[in-house]
Design a protein around this motif. Structure first.
Motif, PDB file in Angstrom:
ATOM      1  N   ALA A  28     -21.393  41.537  15.659  1.00  0.00           N
ATOM      2  CA  ALA A  28     -21.598  42.020  14.131  1.00  0.00           C
ATOM      3  C   ALA A  28     -22.190  40.380  14.122  1.00  0.00           C
ATOM      4  N   ASP A  29     -22.628  40.240  13.057  1.00  0.00           N
ATOM      5  CA  ASP A  29     -23.571  39.215  11.625  1.00  0.00           C
ATOM      6  C   ASP A  29     -22.282  38.844  11.106  1.00  0.00           C
ATOM      7  N   PRO A  30     -21.860  37.319  11.415  1.00  0.00           N
ATOM      8  CA  PRO A  30     -21.247  36.631  10.355  1.00  0.00           C
ATOM      9  C   PRO A  30     -21.589  36.614   8.866  1.00  0.00           C
ATOM     10  N   LYS A  31     -22.858  36.196   9.080  1.00  0.00           N
ATOM     11  CA  LYS A  31     -23.593  36.048   8.117  1.00  0.00           C
ATOM     12  C   LYS A  31     -23.607  37.392   6.702  1.00  0.00           C
ATOM     13  N   LYS A  32     -23.005  38.645   7.174  1.00  0.00           N
ATOM     14  CA  LYS A  32     -23.814  40.031   6.405  1.00  0.00           C
ATOM     15  C   LYS A  32     -21.608  40.845   6.262  1.00  0.00           C
ATOM     16  N   PHE A  33     -21.444  40.337   7.464  1.00  0.00           N
ATOM     17  CA  PHE A  33     -20.180  40.830   7.663  1.00  0.00           C
ATOM     18  C   PHE A  33     -19.599  41.505   6.668  1.00  0.00           C
ATOM     19  N   LYS A  34     -18.897  42.621   6.166  1.00  0.00           N
ATOM     20  CA  LYS A  34     -17.617  42.429   4.774  1.00  0.00           C
ATOM     21  C   LYS A  34     -17.011  43.591   5.763  1.00  0.00           C
ATOM     22  N   TYR A  35     -15.847  43.526   5.281  1.00  0.00           N
ATOM     23  CA  TYR A  35     -14.609  43.918   5.693  1.00  0.00           C
ATOM     24  C   TYR A  35     -14.895  45.066   4.262  1.00  0.00           C
ATOM     25  N   LEU A  36     -14.070  46.133   5.363  1.00  0.00           N
ATOM     26  CA  LEU A  36     -14.204  47.601   4.131  1.00  0.00           C
ATOM     27  C   LEU A  36     -12.550  48.323   3.709  1.00  0.00           C
ATOM     28  N   TYR A  37     -12.268  48.302   4.607  1.00  0.00           N
ATOM     29  CA  TYR A  37     -10.451  48.698   4.645  1.00  0.00           C
ATOM     30  C   TYR A  37      -9.699  49.221   5.609  1.00  0.00           C
ATOM     31  N   LYS A  38      -8.282  49.330   5.939  1.00  0.00           N
ATOM     32  CA  LYS A  38      -8.159  49.054   7.210  1.00  0.00           C
ATOM     33  C   LYS A  38      -8.328  48.704   8.460  1.00  0.00           C
ATOM     34  N   THR A  39      -8.670  48.738   8.850  1.00  0.00           N
ATOM     35  CA  THR A  39      -9.628  48.026  10.705  1.00  0.00           C
ATOM     36  C   THR A  39     -11.343  48.598  10.277  1.00  0.00           C
ATOM     37  N   TYR A  40     -12.148  48.810   9.421  1.00  0.00           N
ATOM     38  CA  TYR A  40     -13.161  49.196   8.906  1.00  0.00           C
ATOM     39  C   TYR A  40     -13.642  47.661   8.426  1.00  0.00           C
ATOM     40  N   GLY A  41     -15.439  47.289   8.989  1.00  0.00           N
ATOM     41  CA  GLY A  41     -16.377  46.820   8.389  1.00  0.00           C
ATOM     42  C   GLY A  41     -17.430  46.906   8.488  1.00  0.00           C
ATOM     43  N   ILE A  42     -18.516  46.605   8.223  1.00  0.00           N
ATOM     44  CA  ILE A  42     -19.654  46.485   8.126  1.00  0.00           C
ATOM     45  C   ILE A  42     -20.657  45.080   8.127  1.00  0.00           C
ATOM     46  N   ASP A  43     -22.021  45.208   8.821  1.00  0.00           N
ATOM     47  CA  ASP A  43     -22.456  44.067   8.301  1.00  0.00           C
ATOM     48  C   ASP A  43     -24.068  44.836   7.904  1.00  0.00           C
ATOM     49  N   LYS A  44     -25.455  44.286   8.289  1.00  0.00           N
ATOM     50  CA  LYS A  44     -26.217  44.346   7.803  1.00  0.00           C
ATOM     51  C   LYS A  44     -26.940  45.898   7.664  1.00  0.00           C
ATOM     52  N   HIS A  45     -26.420  45.934   9.869  1.00  0.00           N
ATOM     53  CA  HIS A  45     -27.278  47.398  10.951  1.00  0.00           C
ATOM     54  C   HIS A  45     -25.806  47.991  10.910  1.00  0.00           C
ATOM     55  N   TYR A  46     -24.664  47.471  11.632  1.00  0.00           N
ATOM     56  CA  TYR A  46     -23.638  48.469  11.965  1.00  0.00           C
ATOM     57  C   TYR A  46     -22.540  48.522  11.178  1.00  0.00           C
ATOM     58  N   MET A  47     -21.332  49.345  11.979  1.00  0.00           N
ATOM     59  CA  MET A  47     -20.596  50.048  10.984  1.00  0.00           C
ATOM     60  C   MET A  47     -19.522  49.076  12.568  1.00  0.00           C
ATOM     61  N   TYR A  48     -18.191  48.578  12.143  1.00  0.00           N
ATOM     62  CA  TYR A  48     -17.166  48.850  13.144  1.00  0.00           C
ATOM     63  C   TYR A  48     -15.915  48.977  12.787  1.00  0.00           C
ATOM     64  N   CYS A  49     -14.738  49.189  13.798  1.00  0.00           N
ATOM     65  CA  CYS A  49     -14.050  50.110  13.750  1.00  0.00           C
ATOM     66  C   CYS A  49     -12.826  48.954  14.562  1.00  0.00           C
TER      67      CYS A  49
END
Length: 129
Positions: free
Chosen positions: A88-109
């Motif tokens: 995960a790229d900390p400069k581009k990482f954003k929390y979405l909601y619940k347990t989801y987040g994204i950076d410039k290229h990927y999604m995380y749960c």
């Protein structure tokens, strides 16, 4: 001492625990490694955190319950064992909601990379995130 969910700041160290008693936390756990405490922030209303180098999430937590409390009253301890959100790229990482987040290229749960899903982005936008 400053607590945000699973993350506890003690001076220049960050601990990963839910233990409220700071003495038990320091006695039975160690500060999380690789965290830059100066730039460390926890995303509001979620379990994601980041610093200038990495993104963090309590991916694997251990709960140890003891039969009896020790001499200082510590009866159990919860601590983070695995917490680095790999890639995960900390400069581009954003929390979405619940347990989801994204950076410039990927999604995380739950701190793990998952296939990109536009429905999750849409739900986040509907919630105003």
């Amino acid at each position: 001492m400053d607590r945000e969910g699973w993350f506890l700041r003690v001076g220049d160290s960050i601990y990963g625990t839910t233990v409220e008693d700071i003495n038990c936390c320091i006695k039975y756990t160690k500060p999380l490694k690789k965290i830059d405490a100066r730039s460390f922030v926890v995303s509001k209303d979620c379990k994601y955190a980041k610093d200038k180098n990495h993104v963090y999430f309590p991916i694997l937590a251990i709960c140890e319950d003891w039969w009896e409390a020790d001499s200082e009253g510590c009866a159990d301890i919860d601590y983070i064992k695995q917490y680095l959100v790999v890639g995960a790229d900390p400069k581009k990482f954003k929390y979405l909601y619940k347990t989801y987040g994204i950076d410039k290229h990927y999604m995380y749960c739950w701190g793990e990379r998952i296939p990109w899903d536009e429905k999750i982005i849409l739900r986040a936008k509907q919630r105003g995130l």
